[in-house]
Design a protein around this motif. Structure first.
Motif, PDB file in Angstrom:
ATOM      1  N   GLU A   5      -9.016   5.930   2.658  1.00 51.52           N
ATOM      2  CA  GLU A   5      -9.938   6.984   3.106  1.00 51.52           C
ATOM      3  C   GLU A   5      -9.180   8.138   3.745  1.00 51.52           C
ATOM      4  O   GLU A   5      -9.460   9.306   3.471  1.00 51.52           O
ATOM      5  CB  GLU A   5     -10.942   6.418   4.107  1.00 51.52           C
ATOM      6  CG  GLU A   5     -11.937   5.456   3.530  1.00 51.52           C
ATOM      7  CD  GLU A   5     -12.737   4.729   4.604  1.00 51.52           C
ATOM      8  OE1 GLU A   5     -12.516   4.965   5.813  1.00 51.52           O
ATOM      9  OE2 GLU A   5     -13.585   3.900   4.227  1.00 51.52           O
ATOM     10  N   ILE A   6      -8.238   7.812   4.588  1.00 53.08           N
ATOM     11  CA  ILE A   6      -7.457   8.849   5.270  1.00 53.08           C
ATOM     12  C   ILE A   6      -6.633   9.634   4.257  1.00 53.08           C
ATOM     13  O   ILE A   6      -6.581  10.871   4.297  1.00 53.08           O
ATOM     14  CB  ILE A   6      -6.566   8.231   6.365  1.00 53.08           C
ATOM     15  CG1 ILE A   6      -7.437   7.676   7.492  1.00 53.08           C
ATOM     16  CG2 ILE A   6      -5.560   9.248   6.893  1.00 53.08           C
ATOM     17  CD1 ILE A   6      -6.684   6.812   8.485  1.00 53.08           C
ATOM     18  N   GLU A   7      -6.020   8.932   3.332  1.00 53.73           N
ATOM     19  CA  GLU A   7      -5.205   9.611   2.326  1.00 53.73           C
ATOM     20  C   GLU A   7      -6.060  10.531   1.461  1.00 53.73           C
ATOM     21  O   GLU A   7      -5.664  11.655   1.154  1.00 53.73           O
ATOM     22  CB  GLU A   7      -4.464   8.589   1.465  1.00 53.73           C
ATOM     23  CG  GLU A   7      -3.528   9.259   0.475  1.00 53.73           C
ATOM     24  CD  GLU A   7      -2.653   8.276  -0.244  1.00 53.73           C
ATOM     25  OE1 GLU A   7      -1.431   8.422  -0.133  1.00 53.73           O
ATOM     26  OE2 GLU A   7      -3.191   7.371  -0.911  1.00 53.73           O
ATOM     27  N   GLN A   8      -7.236  10.055   1.064  1.00 59.56           N
ATOM     28  CA  GLN A   8      -8.118  10.893   0.251  1.00 59.56           C
ATOM     29  C   GLN A   8      -8.544  12.150   1.007  1.00 59.56           C
ATOM     30  O   GLN A   8      -8.614  13.236   0.427  1.00 59.56           O
ATOM     31  CB  GLN A   8      -9.347  10.098  -0.206  1.00 59.56           C
ATOM     32  CG  GLN A   8      -9.033   9.106  -1.298  1.00 59.56           C
ATOM     33  CD  GLN A   8      -8.402   9.763  -2.514  1.00 59.56           C
ATOM     34  OE1 GLN A   8      -8.894  10.764  -3.033  1.00 59.56           O
ATOM     35  NE2 GLN A   8      -7.282   9.219  -2.955  1.00 59.56           N
ATOM     36  N   ALA A   9      -8.818  12.012   2.292  1.00 61.83           N
ATOM     37  CA  ALA A   9      -9.186  13.182   3.103  1.00 61.83           C
ATOM     38  C   ALA A   9      -8.021  14.171   3.165  1.00 61.83           C
ATOM     39  O   ALA A   9      -8.230  15.392   3.090  1.00 61.83           O
ATOM     40  CB  ALA A   9      -9.588  12.739   4.507  1.00 61.83           C
ATOM     41  N   MET A  10      -6.802  13.660   3.279  1.00 60.80           N
ATOM     42  CA  MET A  10      -5.633  14.540   3.317  1.00 60.80           C
ATOM     43  C   MET A  10      -5.429  15.233   1.968  1.00 60.80           C
ATOM     44  O   MET A  10      -5.094  16.422   1.916  1.00 60.80           O
ATOM     45  CB  MET A  10      -4.388  13.734   3.695  1.00 60.80           C
ATOM     46  CG  MET A  10      -4.431  13.220   5.128  1.00 60.80           C
ATOM     47  SD  MET A  10      -3.170  11.980   5.466  1.00 60.80           S
ATOM     48  CE  MET A  10      -1.724  13.003   5.570  1.00 60.80           C
ATOM     49  N   LEU A  11      -5.643  14.509   0.883  1.00 61.10           N
ATOM     50  CA  LEU A  11      -5.518  15.106  -0.443  1.00 61.10           C
ATOM     51  C   LEU A  11      -6.575  16.180  -0.668  1.00 61.10           C
ATOM     52  O   LEU A  11      -6.285  17.226  -1.254  1.00 61.10           O
ATOM     53  CB  LEU A  11      -5.627  14.019  -1.524  1.00 61.10           C
ATOM     54  CG  LEU A  11      -4.405  13.126  -1.682  1.00 61.10           C
ATOM     55  CD1 LEU A  11      -4.743  11.904  -2.524  1.00 61.10           C
ATOM     56  CD2 LEU A  11      -3.249  13.901  -2.281  1.00 61.10           C
TER      57      LEU A  11
ATOM     58  N   TRP B 290       0.833  -1.201   0.000  1.00 55.95           N
ATOM     59  CA  TRP B 290       0.000   0.000   0.000  1.00 55.95           C
ATOM     60  C   TRP B 290       0.872   1.258   0.000  1.00 55.95           C
ATOM     61  O   TRP B 290       0.617   2.191  -0.764  1.00 55.95           O
ATOM     62  CB  TRP B 290      -0.946   0.009   1.211  1.00 55.95           C
ATOM     63  CG  TRP B 290      -1.887   1.161   1.138  1.00 55.95           C
ATOM     64  CD1 TRP B 290      -3.091   1.187   0.503  1.00 55.95           C
ATOM     65  CD2 TRP B 290      -1.674   2.472   1.664  1.00 55.95           C
ATOM     66  NE1 TRP B 290      -3.644   2.445   0.613  1.00 55.95           N
ATOM     67  CE2 TRP B 290      -2.790   3.248   1.319  1.00 55.95           C
ATOM     68  CE3 TRP B 290      -0.653   3.066   2.391  1.00 55.95           C
ATOM     69  CZ2 TRP B 290      -2.916   4.584   1.669  1.00 55.95           C
ATOM     70  CZ3 TRP B 290      -0.776   4.394   2.747  1.00 55.95           C
ATOM     71  CH2 TRP B 290      -1.893   5.151   2.385  1.00 55.95           C
ATOM     72  N   LEU B 291       1.892   1.284   0.839  1.00 57.18           N
ATOM     73  CA  LEU B 291       2.783   2.446   0.902  1.00 57.18           C
ATOM     74  C   LEU B 291       3.488   2.695  -0.428  1.00 57.18           C
ATOM     75  O   LEU B 291       3.681   3.848  -0.827  1.00 57.18           O
ATOM     76  CB  LEU B 291       3.823   2.268   2.010  1.00 57.18           C
ATOM     77  CG  LEU B 291       3.324   2.475   3.433  1.00 57.18           C
ATOM     78  CD1 LEU B 291       4.388   2.045   4.429  1.00 57.18           C
ATOM     79  CD2 LEU B 291       2.930   3.925   3.658  1.00 57.18           C
ATOM     80  N   ALA B 292       3.872   1.629  -1.119  1.00 59.03           N
ATOM     81  CA  ALA B 292       4.562   1.773  -2.404  1.00 59.03           C
ATOM     82  C   ALA B 292       3.677   2.449  -3.447  1.00 59.03           C
ATOM     83  O   ALA B 292       4.178   3.147  -4.332  1.00 59.03           O
ATOM     84  CB  ALA B 292       5.028   0.407  -2.901  1.00 59.03           C
ATOM     85  N   ALA B 293       2.366   2.274  -3.328  1.00 61.81           N
ATOM     86  CA  ALA B 293       1.433   2.858  -4.291  1.00 61.81           C
ATOM     87  C   ALA B 293       0.749   4.125  -3.774  1.00 61.81           C
ATOM     88  O   ALA B 293      -0.040   4.735  -4.501  1.00 61.81           O
ATOM     89  CB  ALA B 293       0.367   1.826  -4.653  1.00 61.81           C
ATOM     90  N   ALA B 294       1.041   4.528  -2.555  1.00 65.03           N
ATOM     91  CA  ALA B 294       0.369   5.694  -1.959  1.00 65.03           C
ATOM     92  C   ALA B 294       0.691   6.967  -2.732  1.00 65.03           C
ATOM     93  O   ALA B 294       1.761   7.118  -3.308  1.00 65.03           O
ATOM     94  CB  ALA B 294       0.801   5.836  -0.500  1.00 65.03           C
ATOM     95  N   SER B 295      -0.252   7.891  -2.712  1.00 58.66           N
ATOM     96  CA  SER B 295      -0.075   9.173  -3.392  1.00 58.66           C
ATOM     97  C   SER B 295       0.732  10.161  -2.565  1.00 58.66           C
ATOM     98  O   SER B 295       1.351  11.062  -3.124  1.00 58.66           O
ATOM     99  CB  SER B 295      -1.444   9.794  -3.691  1.00 58.66           C
ATOM    100  OG  SER B 295      -2.178   8.952  -4.548  1.00 58.66           O
TER     101      SER B 295
ATOM    102  N   ARG C 135      -6.369  -1.455   4.367  1.00 59.60           N
ATOM    103  CA  ARG C 135      -5.998  -0.690   3.171  1.00 59.60           C
ATOM    104  C   ARG C 135      -7.101   0.286   2.787  1.00 59.60           C
ATOM    105  O   ARG C 135      -6.820   1.427   2.388  1.00 59.60           O
ATOM    106  CB  ARG C 135      -5.682  -1.635   2.012  1.00 59.60           C
ATOM    107  CG  ARG C 135      -4.326  -2.305   2.160  1.00 59.60           C
ATOM    108  CD  ARG C 135      -3.922  -3.059   0.897  1.00 59.60           C
ATOM    109  NE  ARG C 135      -4.842  -4.142   0.571  1.00 59.60           N
ATOM    110  CZ  ARG C 135      -4.697  -5.388   1.006  1.00 59.60           C
ATOM    111  NH1 ARG C 135      -3.675  -5.721   1.776  1.00 59.60           N
ATOM    112  NH2 ARG C 135      -5.572  -6.310   0.645  1.00 59.60           N
ATOM    113  N   MET C 136      -8.355  -0.132   2.938  1.00 61.56           N
ATOM    114  CA  MET C 136      -9.466   0.780   2.644  1.00 61.56           C
ATOM    115  C   MET C 136      -9.445   1.984   3.576  1.00 61.56           C
ATOM    116  O   MET C 136      -9.663   3.119   3.152  1.00 61.56           O
ATOM    117  CB  MET C 136     -10.809   0.046   2.742  1.00 61.56           C
ATOM    118  CG  MET C 136     -11.080  -0.836   1.559  1.00 61.56           C
ATOM    119  SD  MET C 136     -12.626  -1.802   1.636  1.00 61.56           S
ATOM    120  CE  MET C 136     -13.774  -0.718   2.432  1.00 61.56           C
ATOM    121  N   ARG C 137      -9.164   1.740   4.852  1.00 60.99           N
ATOM    122  CA  ARG C 137      -9.120   2.843   5.823  1.00 60.99           C
ATOM    123  C   ARG C 137      -7.959   3.785   5.501  1.00 60.99           C
ATOM    124  O   ARG C 137      -8.107   5.007   5.564  1.00 60.99           O
ATOM    125  CB  ARG C 137      -9.000   2.306   7.247  1.00 60.99           C
ATOM    126  CG  ARG C 137      -8.955   3.378   8.288  1.00 60.99           C
ATOM    127  CD  ARG C 137     -10.255   4.182   8.308  1.00 60.99           C
ATOM    128  NE  ARG C 137     -10.146   5.266   9.270  1.00 60.99           N
ATOM    129  CZ  ARG C 137     -10.563   6.502   9.056  1.00 60.99           C
ATOM    130  NH1 ARG C 137     -11.171   6.822   7.931  1.00 60.99           N
ATOM    131  NH2 ARG C 137     -10.405   7.418   9.965  1.00 60.99           N
TER     132      ARG C 137
END
Length: 80
Positions: free
Chosen positions: A63-69, A28-33, A58-60
């Protein structure tokens, strides 16, 4: 522009921490934005039970990453 996300210096070697992560979290980290720290990602992973249900963890994280973006859309180039 500058991000409103907190920036911290870490006491541990990030690659050693990264290497000790569960495979699903490393993927997941390797593909994170965003540039996640292994420590913060692992805290979330552990809190949501990633060892028992990696897909839910991974879904959570998504969600957190999308909120940060969304919060820093102007800095990261995403337009909402």
């Amino acid at each position: 522009m500058h991000s409103s996300l907190k920036r911290r210096r870490r006491q541990t070697a990030p690659m050693q921490v990264y290497d000790s992560l569960p495979p699903g979290l490393r993927q997941w980290l390797a593909a994170a934005s965003l540039p996640w720290s292994p420590v913060s990602a692992q805290k979330i992973w552990n809190r949501v039970g990633g060892a028992r249900d990696p897909s839910a963890a991974r879904m959570r994280l998504d969600e957190i990453e999308q909120a940060m973006l969304q919060r820093d859309a102007g800095v990261w180039g995403a337009k909402s």
